[in-house]
Design a protein around this motif. Structure first.
Motif, PDB file in Angstrom:
ATOM      1  N   THR A 179      37.450  45.968  52.240  1.00 53.19           N
ATOM      2  CA  THR A 179      38.035  44.895  51.442  1.00 53.19           C
ATOM      3  C   THR A 179      36.920  43.922  51.099  1.00 53.19           C
ATOM      4  N   VAL A 180      36.813  43.578  49.843  1.00 53.48           N
ATOM      5  CA  VAL A 180      35.852  42.589  49.373  1.00 53.48           C
ATOM      6  C   VAL A 180      36.616  41.356  48.926  1.00 53.48           C
ATOM      7  N   ARG A 181      36.180  40.192  49.408  1.00 53.13           N
ATOM      8  CA  ARG A 181      36.807  38.925  49.029  1.00 53.13           C
ATOM      9  C   ARG A 181      35.742  37.987  48.479  1.00 53.13           C
ATOM     10  N   LEU A 182      36.069  37.309  47.393  1.00 51.42           N
ATOM     11  CA  LEU A 182      35.180  36.323  46.791  1.00 51.42           C
ATOM     12  C   LEU A 182      35.830  34.957  46.830  1.00 51.42           C
ATOM     13  N   THR A 183      35.033  33.941  47.165  1.00 53.31           N
ATOM     14  CA  THR A 183      35.511  32.562  47.198  1.00 53.31           C
ATOM     15  C   THR A 183      34.546  31.695  46.410  1.00 53.31           C
ATOM     16  N   GLU A 184      35.064  30.937  45.475  1.00 57.64           N
ATOM     17  CA  GLU A 184      34.219  30.044  44.685  1.00 57.64           C
ATOM     18  C   GLU A 184      33.787  28.858  45.544  1.00 57.64           C
ATOM     19  N   ASP A 200      31.266  26.623  44.390  1.00 56.76           N
ATOM     20  CA  ASP A 200      31.246  25.658  43.293  1.00 56.76           C
ATOM     21  C   ASP A 200      30.994  26.443  42.016  1.00 56.76           C
ATOM     22  N   ALA A 201      30.718  25.771  40.932  1.00 50.86           N
ATOM     23  CA  ALA A 201      30.605  26.451  39.637  1.00 50.86           C
ATOM     24  C   ALA A 201      29.460  27.456  39.592  1.00 50.86           C
ATOM     25  N   GLU A 202      28.469  27.316  40.475  1.00 54.07           N
ATOM     26  CA  GLU A 202      27.294  28.174  40.429  1.00 54.07           C
ATOM     27  C   GLU A 202      27.078  28.994  41.693  1.00 54.07           C
ATOM     28  N   ARG A 203      28.001  28.939  42.648  1.00 49.97           N
ATOM     29  CA  ARG A 203      27.819  29.687  43.904  1.00 49.97           C
ATOM     30  C   ARG A 203      29.134  30.347  44.314  1.00 49.97           C
ATOM     31  N   THR A 204      28.999  31.566  44.858  1.00 46.84           N
ATOM     32  CA  THR A 204      30.163  32.344  45.270  1.00 46.84           C
ATOM     33  C   THR A 204      29.929  32.913  46.656  1.00 46.84           C
ATOM     34  N   ARG A 205      30.938  32.789  47.500  1.00 43.18           N
ATOM     35  CA  ARG A 205      30.897  33.372  48.837  1.00 43.18           C
ATOM     36  C   ARG A 205      31.470  34.780  48.787  1.00 43.18           C
ATOM     37  N   PHE A 206      30.656  35.740  49.169  1.00 45.74           N
ATOM     38  CA  PHE A 206      31.039  37.156  49.206  1.00 45.74           C
ATOM     39  C   PHE A 206      31.329  37.550  50.643  1.00 45.74           C
ATOM     40  N   GLU A 207      32.439  38.238  50.875  1.00 46.47           N
ATOM     41  CA  GLU A 207      32.750  38.756  52.213  1.00 46.47           C
ATOM     42  C   GLU A 207      33.197  40.206  52.096  1.00 46.47           C
ATOM     43  N   LEU A 208      32.618  41.036  52.928  1.00 46.75           N
ATOM     44  CA  LEU A 208      32.985  42.442  53.001  1.00 46.75           C
ATOM     45  C   LEU A 208      33.553  42.734  54.380  1.00 46.75           C
ATOM     46  N   GLY A 243      33.215  58.061  48.514  1.00 46.56           N
ATOM     47  CA  GLY A 243      34.150  57.946  47.409  1.00 46.56           C
ATOM     48  C   GLY A 243      35.456  57.407  47.961  1.00 46.56           C
ATOM     49  N   GLY A 244      36.461  57.290  47.092  1.00 44.59           N
ATOM     50  CA  GLY A 244      37.743  56.810  47.581  1.00 44.59           C
ATOM     51  C   GLY A 244      38.657  56.370  46.466  1.00 44.59           C
ATOM     52  N   THR A 245      39.681  55.609  46.852  1.00 46.34           N
ATOM     53  CA  THR A 245      40.705  55.138  45.921  1.00 46.34           C
ATOM     54  C   THR A 245      40.806  53.627  45.996  1.00 46.34           C
ATOM     55  N   VAL A 246      40.907  52.984  44.844  1.00 41.79           N
ATOM     56  CA  VAL A 246      41.127  51.541  44.794  1.00 41.79           C
ATOM     57  C   VAL A 246      42.605  51.287  45.092  1.00 41.79           C
ATOM     58  N   THR A 247      42.900  50.618  46.205  1.00 40.16           N
ATOM     59  CA  THR A 247      44.283  50.464  46.655  1.00 40.16           C
ATOM     60  C   THR A 247      44.863  49.078  46.405  1.00 40.16           C
ATOM     61  N   ALA A 248      44.034  48.099  46.114  1.00 40.57           N
ATOM     62  CA  ALA A 248      44.531  46.752  45.791  1.00 40.57           C
ATOM     63  C   ALA A 248      43.481  46.045  44.958  1.00 40.57           C
ATOM     64  N   CYS A 249      43.924  45.167  44.058  1.00 39.69           N
ATOM     65  CA  CYS A 249      42.987  44.448  43.197  1.00 39.69           C
ATOM     66  C   CYS A 249      43.605  43.125  42.754  1.00 39.69           C
ATOM     67  N   ASP A 250      42.876  42.041  42.991  1.00 40.26           N
ATOM     68  CA  ASP A 250      43.293  40.709  42.584  1.00 40.26           C
ATOM     69  C   ASP A 250      42.079  40.018  41.965  1.00 40.26           C
ATOM     70  N   ALA A 251      41.782  40.380  40.727  1.00 42.34           N
ATOM     71  CA  ALA A 251      40.580  39.852  40.071  1.00 42.34           C
ATOM     72  C   ALA A 251      40.693  38.353  39.833  1.00 42.34           C
ATOM     73  N   PRO A 252      39.622  37.571  40.041  1.00 41.84           N
ATOM     74  CA  PRO A 252      38.314  37.951  40.557  1.00 41.84           C
ATOM     75  C   PRO A 252      38.172  37.623  42.047  1.00 41.84           C
ATOM     76  N   ASN A 253      39.253  37.757  42.783  1.00 47.78           N
ATOM     77  CA  ASN A 253      39.254  37.279  44.168  1.00 47.78           C
ATOM     78  C   ASN A 253      39.042  38.363  45.224  1.00 47.78           C
ATOM     79  N   SER A 254      39.607  39.549  45.013  1.00 48.53           N
ATOM     80  CA  SER A 254      39.505  40.555  46.067  1.00 48.53           C
ATOM     81  C   SER A 254      39.872  41.935  45.554  1.00 48.53           C
ATOM     82  N   PHE A 255      39.377  42.942  46.260  1.00 52.72           N
ATOM     83  CA  PHE A 255      39.854  44.309  46.064  1.00 52.72           C
ATOM     84  C   PHE A 255      39.732  45.056  47.386  1.00 52.72           C
TER      85      PHE A 255
END
Length: 217
Positions: A100-105, A107-115, A74-86
């Motif tokens: 920390t989770v970061r998302l990078t577009e 292209d229109a149909e693919r997203t890079r996820f980083e944890l 469990g835990g606390t959400v400490t930062a949020c920048d939708a839809p890019n990171s939290f």
């Protein structure tokens, strides 16, 4: 799913860094998924969708809110920048780490996820790291990325018998490949190859029940 292909689709990193005057252990995982960034964000942050690829979750999934994954952290959400990171605390077993989770577009149909998962080196000592390396948390996170991959390719709901699946031939192979992949990431970060391999064997044994967890000193 092709288990080896899924393991190979993930980029893994291990590092020890100074952050805010503290020595930190940093693990990263990244994978590109065949879905638009808004859909990936929704899957990661919506209580109705998280159980489809990970675990049931309760709480307030907003900035400053507390969450609890069923039977896990469990835990606390400490930062949020939708839809890019939290960013959130990851509180488990009496200890606190950070994700920390970061998302990078791509292209229109693919997203890079980083944890990124960060722990104090004071909590994960050099002796502990030499003994077990990054696999204890790494195998678990590989399972989460596998769940996401299935979610975005088949749209199937995560089965309730996931723990049982890990003891099947496919599940055992997945954990073996994950442990070995994390050993390679550790070696790339400077670890001794024999020490990293022994740590991967130990953790694989712990996950499969073949080796008991080390006792605390």
């Amino acid at each position: 799913m092709d288990i080896r292909a899924q393991i190979d689709a993930v980029d893994r990193g291990v590092a020890t860094e100074e952050r805010d005057g503290e020595r930190m252990r940093v693990q990263t995982l990244a994978q590109t998924y065949p879905s638009p960034i808004d859909d990936v964000w929704d899957a990661l942050t919506t209580a109705e969708r998280i159980p489809r690829w990970f675990l049931p979750v309760s709480g307030d999934l907003r900035l400053g809110g507390r969450y609890q994954l069923e039977g896990n952290a469990g835990g606390t959400v400490t930062a949020c920048d939708a839809p890019n990171s939290f960013t959130a605390t990851w509180e488990y077993g009496g200890g606190t780490t950070w994700i920390t989770v970061r998302l990078t577009e791509v292209d229109a149909e693919r997203t890079r996820f980083e944890l990124e998962h960060v722990a104090r080196a004071a909590d994960v000592t050099d002796e502990m790291w030499a003994q077990m390396g990054p696999s204890p948390t790494g195998i678990g996170w590989d399972g989460a990325l596998l769940g996401l991959a299935l979610h975005f390719t088949t749209r199937e709901i995560r089965p309730d018998n996931s723990a049982e699946w890990l003891q099947t031939d496919d599940g055992l192979a997945f954990m073996r490949l994950s442990a070995d992949a994390w050993a390679r990431a550790d070696v790339a970060a400077g670890a001794d190859p024999a020490t990293a391999a022994a740590a991967a064997d130990l953790v694989y044994g712990m996950y499969t029940g073949a080796t008991p967890a080390p006792m605390d000193e």
